[in-house]
Design a protein around this motif. Structure first.
Motif, PDB file in Angstrom:
ATOM      1  N   TRP A 205       0.841  -1.202   0.000  1.00 59.10           N
ATOM      2  CA  TRP A 205       0.000   0.000   0.000  1.00 59.10           C
ATOM      3  C   TRP A 205       0.880   1.257   0.000  1.00 59.10           C
ATOM      4  CZ3 TRP A 205      -2.592  -2.138   4.992  1.00 59.10           C
ATOM      5  CH2 TRP A 205      -3.369  -3.264   4.663  1.00 59.10           C
ATOM      6  N   PRO A 206       0.589   2.233  -0.848  1.00 59.55           N
ATOM      7  CA  PRO A 206       1.356   3.486  -0.873  1.00 59.55           C
ATOM      8  C   PRO A 206       1.221   4.237   0.457  1.00 59.55           C
ATOM      9  CG  PRO A 206      -0.015   3.273  -2.840  1.00 59.55           C
ATOM     10  CD  PRO A 206      -0.461   2.204  -1.885  1.00 59.55           C
ATOM     11  N   THR A 207       2.234   5.017   0.765  1.00 58.11           N
ATOM     12  CA  THR A 207       2.245   5.807   1.991  1.00 58.11           C
ATOM     13  C   THR A 207       2.352   7.287   1.646  1.00 58.11           C
ATOM     14  OG1 THR A 207       4.658   5.677   2.181  1.00 58.11           O
ATOM     15  CG2 THR A 207       3.387   3.946   3.241  1.00 58.11           C
TER      16      THR A 207
ATOM     17  N   LEU B   7       6.439   5.941  -0.322  1.00 57.45           N
ATOM     18  CA  LEU B   7       6.950   4.578  -0.226  1.00 57.45           C
ATOM     19  C   LEU B   7       5.777   3.611  -0.088  1.00 57.45           C
ATOM     20  CD1 LEU B   7       9.928   5.250   2.218  1.00 57.45           C
ATOM     21  CD2 LEU B   7       9.979   5.131  -0.290  1.00 57.45           C
ATOM     22  N   ARG B   8       6.083   2.329   0.024  1.00 56.17           N
ATOM     23  CA  ARG B   8       5.076   1.297   0.292  1.00 56.17           C
ATOM     24  C   ARG B   8       5.579   0.454   1.456  1.00 56.17           C
ATOM     25  NH1 ARG B   8       4.831  -1.327  -5.634  1.00 56.17           N
ATOM     26  NH2 ARG B   8       7.059  -0.912  -5.398  1.00 56.17           N
ATOM     27  N   GLY B   9       4.662  -0.015   2.297  1.00 59.83           N
ATOM     28  CA  GLY B   9       5.117  -0.863   3.386  1.00 59.83           C
ATOM     29  C   GLY B   9       4.197  -0.897   4.578  1.00 59.83           C
TER      30      GLY B   9
ATOM     31  N   SER C 171      -9.248  -0.856   8.103  1.00 58.29           N
ATOM     32  CA  SER C 171      -8.746  -0.532   9.447  1.00 58.29           C
ATOM     33  C   SER C 171      -7.251  -0.810   9.554  1.00 58.29           C
ATOM     34  CB  SER C 171      -9.523  -1.305  10.515  1.00 58.29           C
ATOM     35  OG  SER C 171      -9.478  -2.704  10.292  1.00 58.29           O
ATOM     36  N   ALA C 172      -6.745  -1.818   8.812  1.00 58.74           N
ATOM     37  CA  ALA C 172      -5.303  -2.085   8.796  1.00 58.74           C
ATOM     38  C   ALA C 172      -4.553  -0.922   8.148  1.00 58.74           C
ATOM     39  CB  ALA C 172      -5.009  -3.382   8.061  1.00 58.74           C
ATOM     40  N   ARG C 173      -5.117  -0.375   7.069  1.00 57.36           N
ATOM     41  CA  ARG C 173      -4.494   0.780   6.417  1.00 57.36           C
ATOM     42  C   ARG C 173      -4.523   2.007   7.344  1.00 57.36           C
ATOM     43  NH1 ARG C 173      -4.260   1.441   0.489  1.00 57.36           N
ATOM     44  NH2 ARG C 173      -4.624  -0.558  -0.552  1.00 57.36           N
ATOM     45  N   ALA C 174      -5.643   2.221   8.012  1.00 61.08           N
ATOM     46  CA  ALA C 174      -5.761   3.368   8.913  1.00 61.08           C
ATOM     47  C   ALA C 174      -4.758   3.254  10.055  1.00 61.08           C
ATOM     48  CB  ALA C 174      -7.192   3.463   9.444  1.00 61.08           C
ATOM     49  N   ARG C 175      -4.615   2.045  10.604  1.00 57.22           N
ATOM     50  CA  ARG C 175      -3.630   1.832  11.674  1.00 57.22           C
ATOM     51  C   ARG C 175      -2.228   2.137  11.178  1.00 57.22           C
ATOM     52  NH1 ARG C 175      -2.795  -4.105  14.282  1.00 57.22           N
ATOM     53  NH2 ARG C 175      -2.048  -4.543  12.173  1.00 57.22           N
TER      54      ARG C 175
ATOM     55  N   LEU D   1      -1.668   5.947  10.722  1.00 53.58           N
ATOM     56  CA  LEU D   1      -1.522   6.667  11.984  1.00 53.58           C
ATOM     57  C   LEU D   1      -0.148   6.389  12.607  1.00 53.58           C
ATOM     58  CD1 LEU D   1      -3.003   8.547  13.959  1.00 53.58           C
ATOM     59  CD2 LEU D   1      -3.783   6.497  15.179  1.00 53.58           C
ATOM     60  N   ALA D   2       0.321   5.139  12.502  1.00 49.59           N
ATOM     61  CA  ALA D   2       1.653   4.807  13.007  1.00 49.59           C
ATOM     62  C   ALA D   2       2.727   5.563  12.230  1.00 49.59           C
ATOM     63  CB  ALA D   2       1.888   3.305  12.931  1.00 49.59           C
ATOM     64  N   LEU D   3       2.532   5.731  10.918  1.00 49.65           N
ATOM     65  CA  LEU D   3       3.493   6.482  10.108  1.00 49.65           C
ATOM     66  C   LEU D   3       3.496   7.960  10.470  1.00 49.65           C
ATOM     67  CD1 LEU D   3       3.097   4.839   6.600  1.00 49.65           C
ATOM     68  CD2 LEU D   3       5.170   4.891   8.004  1.00 49.65           C
ATOM     69  N   GLU D   4       2.327   8.483  10.832  1.00 50.58           N
ATOM     70  CA  GLU D   4       2.257   9.890  11.260  1.00 50.58           C
ATOM     71  C   GLU D   4       3.126  10.114  12.498  1.00 50.58           C
ATOM     72  OE1 GLU D   4      -1.034  12.870  13.264  1.00 50.58           O
ATOM     73  OE2 GLU D   4      -1.740  11.329  11.872  1.00 50.58           O
ATOM     74  N   GLY D   5       2.976   9.228  13.485  1.00 52.01           N
ATOM     75  CA  GLY D   5       3.807   9.347  14.679  1.00 52.01           C
ATOM     76  C   GLY D   5       5.268   9.081  14.396  1.00 52.01           C
ATOM     77  N   TYR D   6       5.528   8.115  13.507  1.00 49.07           N
ATOM     78  CA  TYR D   6       6.908   7.759  13.158  1.00 49.07           C
ATOM     79  C   TYR D   6       7.636   8.924  12.495  1.00 49.07           C
ATOM     80  CZ  TYR D   6      10.698   5.574  10.484  1.00 49.07           C
ATOM     81  OH  TYR D   6      11.912   5.268   9.912  1.00 49.07           O
TER      82      TYR D   6
END
Length: 228
Positions: free
Chosen positions: A11-13, A17-19, A120-124, A127-132
């Motif tokens: 999935w694109p970010t 990137l993808r991951g 929901s997996a994509r949303a999780r 959100l983790a990428l936002e914090g990262y």
């Protein structure tokens, strides 16, 4: 050890990137054996930010507290994942790099971490990428000390589960280590009775894939066929 096969999300970010979802483990080391495809794993740890290339045959591992983000460069990255302390990761040893306000609220964290389907997996993951992204910026500016807040939040989130962690560890990894100690003691004394218990066991993967933090997971329930 826990064993799973991981097809890293393609999935694109937001950063092109993808991951998968960046996260850390609080009590377990993790290892990767790359089976197919190309990519990398980005890490935040005691050495700051680093990026490690992945290609077929690569073996890479890291210790608890290492923030890791899998990047699927080729689109078909597949990895054999080996987890220390089988049972502890499944019991909730991992913490995602959500923004600080989510990490500080156990209820909000639980809601954000729950996965029911692809959406929901994509949303999780997002959100983790936002914090990262914010965390990586702080680490690159201020050094590894910037991870202290995340580590404290992670410890607070898993603290209620630690009694369960201890039970899993006592029945599994600690019991296996103690059994090895008994076998070494027998060998040192010239005894070989335990060798008469030699056996072979096998197990098939649990049917279907599940949405993991970094990709689609195929898992094996090794507790159904213990090795020793």
């Amino acid at each position: 050890m826990g064993v799973s096969r991981l097809r890293v999300y393609d999935w694109p970010t937001a950063d092109g990137l993808r991951g998968g979802s960046p996260h850390l483990h609080t009590a377990c080391a993790e290892g990767y054996v790359v089976l197919r495809g190309e990519g990398s794993v980005q890490t935040l740890g005691s050495a700051g930010f680093a990026e490690h290339p992945l290609h077929p045959g690569t073996v890479l591992w890291f210790t608890p507290g290492t923030v890791h983000r899998l990047v699927n460069g080729s689109g078909d990255l597949e990895i054999l994942v080996l987890m220390q302390n089988a049972g502890l990761p499944e019991a909730g040893d991992a913490v995602l790099t959500f923004p600080a306000d989510v990490l500080a609220d156990p209820g909000a964290y639980a809601r954000a971490a729950a996965v029911h389907d692809e959406a929901s997996a994509r949303a999780r993951r997002d959100l983790a990428l936002e914090g990262y992204a914010a965390l990586r910026e702080r680490v690159e500016r201020d050094g590894p000390a910037a991870l202290a807040g995340l580590h404290a939040a992670a410890a607070a989130l898993v603290r209620p589960r630690v009694p369960d962690f201890h039970d899993v560890w006592t029945a599994g990894p600690a019991a296996q280590a103690a059994r090895t100690g008994e076998q070494l003691r027998a060998l040192r004394e010239g005894r070989s009775e335990h060798l008469r218990e030699a056996a072979v066991r096998s197990t098939a993967p649990v049917p279907g894939e599940r949405y993991g933090m970094c990709g689609r997971l195929t898992v094996w329930d090794l507790t159904a066929a213990p090795c020793c």
